[in-house]
Motif scaffolding. Sequence first.
Motif, PDB file in Angstrom:
ATOM      1  N   SER A  11      32.812  21.131 -24.077  1.00  0.00           N
ATOM      2  CA  SER A  11      31.915  20.870 -25.205  1.00  0.00           C
ATOM      3  C   SER A  11      30.774  19.935 -24.786  1.00  0.00           C
ATOM      4  O   SER A  11      29.605  20.177 -25.114  1.00  0.00           O
ATOM      5  CB  SER A  11      32.698  20.256 -26.366  1.00  0.00           C
ATOM      6  N   LEU A  12      31.097  18.880 -24.067  1.00  0.00           N
ATOM      7  CA  LEU A  12      30.065  17.952 -23.590  1.00  0.00           C
ATOM      8  C   LEU A  12      29.094  18.660 -22.651  1.00  0.00           C
ATOM      9  O   LEU A  12      27.878  18.462 -22.730  1.00  0.00           O
ATOM     10  CB  LEU A  12      30.702  16.754 -22.894  1.00  0.00           C
ATOM     11  N   TYR A  13      29.631  19.484 -21.766  1.00  0.00           N
ATOM     12  CA  TYR A  13      28.790  20.226 -20.829  1.00  0.00           C
ATOM     13  C   TYR A  13      27.891  21.215 -21.578  1.00  0.00           C
ATOM     14  O   TYR A  13      26.680  21.260 -21.352  1.00  0.00           O
ATOM     15  CB  TYR A  13      29.654  20.963 -19.800  1.00  0.00           C
ATOM     16  N   ASN A  14      28.463  21.989 -22.474  1.00  0.00           N
ATOM     17  CA  ASN A  14      27.695  22.998 -23.214  1.00  0.00           C
ATOM     18  C   ASN A  14      26.622  22.386 -24.102  1.00  0.00           C
ATOM     19  O   ASN A  14      25.596  23.005 -24.347  1.00  0.00           O
ATOM     20  CB  ASN A  14      28.622  23.879 -24.051  1.00  0.00           C
ATOM     21  N   ASN A  15      26.872  21.182 -24.598  1.00  0.00           N
ATOM     22  CA  ASN A  15      25.889  20.492 -25.439  1.00  0.00           C
ATOM     23  C   ASN A  15      24.948  19.609 -24.623  1.00  0.00           C
ATOM     24  O   ASN A  15      24.240  18.770 -25.174  1.00  0.00           O
ATOM     25  CB  ASN A  15      26.599  19.686 -26.526  1.00  0.00           C
ATOM     26  N   GLN A  16      24.984  19.795 -23.311  1.00  0.00           N
ATOM     27  CA  GLN A  16      24.095  19.143 -22.357  1.00  0.00           C
ATOM     28  C   GLN A  16      24.190  17.626 -22.330  1.00  0.00           C
ATOM     29  O   GLN A  16      23.226  16.927 -22.067  1.00  0.00           O
ATOM     30  CB  GLN A  16      22.654  19.607 -22.597  1.00  0.00           C
ATOM     31  N   TYR A  17      25.395  17.115 -22.595  1.00  0.00           N
ATOM     32  CA  TYR A  17      25.635  15.680 -22.427  1.00  0.00           C
ATOM     33  C   TYR A  17      25.967  15.357 -20.979  1.00  0.00           C
ATOM     34  O   TYR A  17      25.966  14.198 -20.591  1.00  0.00           O
ATOM     35  CB  TYR A  17      26.772  15.206 -23.327  1.00  0.00           C
ATOM     36  N   SER A  18      26.303  16.391 -20.217  1.00  0.00           N
ATOM     37  CA  SER A  18      26.605  16.188 -18.804  1.00  0.00           C
ATOM     38  C   SER A  18      26.128  17.389 -17.999  1.00  0.00           C
ATOM     39  O   SER A  18      26.091  18.506 -18.494  1.00  0.00           O
ATOM     40  CB  SER A  18      28.106  15.966 -18.597  1.00  0.00           C
ATOM     41  N   LYS A  19      25.777  17.119 -16.742  1.00  0.00           N
ATOM     42  CA  LYS A  19      25.357  18.188 -15.837  1.00  0.00           C
ATOM     43  C   LYS A  19      26.479  18.585 -14.896  1.00  0.00           C
ATOM     44  O   LYS A  19      26.458  19.660 -14.315  1.00  0.00           O
ATOM     45  CB  LYS A  19      24.144  17.725 -15.027  1.00  0.00           C
ATOM     46  N   LYS A  20      27.426  17.689 -14.742  1.00  0.00           N
ATOM     47  CA  LYS A  20      28.567  17.921 -13.865  1.00  0.00           C
ATOM     48  C   LYS A  20      29.840  17.544 -14.610  1.00  0.00           C
ATOM     49  O   LYS A  20      29.827  16.704 -15.505  1.00  0.00           O
ATOM     50  CB  LYS A  20      28.483  17.048 -12.597  1.00  0.00           C
ATOM     51  N   VAL A  21      30.948  18.159 -14.182  1.00  0.00           N
ATOM     52  CA  VAL A  21      32.260  17.829 -14.729  1.00  0.00           C
ATOM     53  C   VAL A  21      33.164  17.514 -13.543  1.00  0.00           C
ATOM     54  O   VAL A  21      33.264  18.306 -12.606  1.00  0.00           O
ATOM     55  CB  VAL A  21      32.856  19.009 -15.545  1.00  0.00           C
ATOM     56  N   LEU A  22      33.790  16.359 -13.587  1.00  0.00           N
ATOM     57  CA  LEU A  22      34.732  15.956 -12.538  1.00  0.00           C
ATOM     58  C   LEU A  22      36.146  16.113 -13.060  1.00  0.00           C
ATOM     59  O   LEU A  22      36.475  15.609 -14.137  1.00  0.00           O
ATOM     60  CB  LEU A  22      34.497  14.491 -12.143  1.00  0.00           C
ATOM     61  N   LEU A  69      25.625   7.425 -10.012  1.00  0.00           N
ATOM     62  CA  LEU A  69      25.213   7.783 -11.369  1.00  0.00           C
ATOM     63  C   LEU A  69      24.965   6.535 -12.208  1.00  0.00           C
ATOM     64  O   LEU A  69      25.528   5.476 -11.950  1.00  0.00           O
ATOM     65  CB  LEU A  69      26.277   8.642 -12.041  1.00  0.00           C
ATOM     66  N   LYS A  70      24.159   6.671 -13.249  1.00  0.00           N
ATOM     67  CA  LYS A  70      23.902   5.563 -14.160  1.00  0.00           C
ATOM     68  C   LYS A  70      24.919   5.520 -15.290  1.00  0.00           C
ATOM     69  O   LYS A  70      25.199   4.461 -15.841  1.00  0.00           O
ATOM     70  CB  LYS A  70      22.494   5.673 -14.736  1.00  0.00           C
ATOM     71  N   SER A  71      25.461   6.709 -15.637  1.00  0.00           N
ATOM     72  CA  SER A  71      26.427   6.754 -16.740  1.00  0.00           C
ATOM     73  C   SER A  71      27.376   7.932 -16.564  1.00  0.00           C
ATOM     74  O   SER A  71      27.044   8.906 -15.882  1.00  0.00           O
ATOM     75  CB  SER A  71      25.714   6.866 -18.085  1.00  0.00           C
ATOM     76  N   ILE A  72      28.538   7.804 -17.176  1.00  0.00           N
ATOM     77  CA  ILE A  72      29.508   8.896 -17.213  1.00  0.00           C
ATOM     78  C   ILE A  72      30.143   8.945 -18.603  1.00  0.00           C
ATOM     79  O   ILE A  72      30.181   7.944 -19.313  1.00  0.00           O
ATOM     80  CB  ILE A  72      30.632   8.749 -16.155  1.00  0.00           C
ATOM     81  N   SER A  73      30.617  10.116 -18.955  1.00  0.00           N
ATOM     82  CA  SER A  73      31.457  10.268 -20.145  1.00  0.00           C
ATOM     83  C   SER A  73      32.883  10.371 -19.645  1.00  0.00           C
ATOM     84  O   SER A  73      33.199  11.248 -18.849  1.00  0.00           O
ATOM     85  CB  SER A  73      31.095  11.540 -20.913  1.00  0.00           C
TER      86      SER A  73
END
Length: 130
Positions: A11-22, A69-73
């Motif tokens: 959901s975060l990725y699809n809503n463009q809150y993140s460009k990568k998922v770890l 990175l400057k921030s992560i979720s």
Amino acid sequence: VTKQRIERAVSLYNNQYSKKVLVTGKYLAAWMRQELIISGVPKTSILVQNKSTNTYEDACYSFNLLNKLKSISLVTSSLHQRRADKNFRKLFKNMIIVNTPAKDYFTFTGFISPVGWFKTFSEILKFITY
């Protein structure tokens, strides 16, 4: 519970809150990667850290992948969120960490069941000892 974490990350990725998922964890990272791909996250957007066996190691082994990175979720279950946050903040001192708990099974009524009590007590002990 892990499936709900994946759903939150997608959901975060699809809503463009993140460009990568770890995805992290010796035993679950490969499976989580597959679930992300099935859910539409491109392989090139998935980072894998498959050495860790606990939350502290998740933070340690993820440091080199994330430290620029400057921030992560930070996505995990709601019960586990506080301890995960504590571990990541120890290492990622200058990073903005946004806690984004997954919608999981643990609810207010979870305290009534023996499993809920066990999980809560276990999490409190781990929080204190980390």
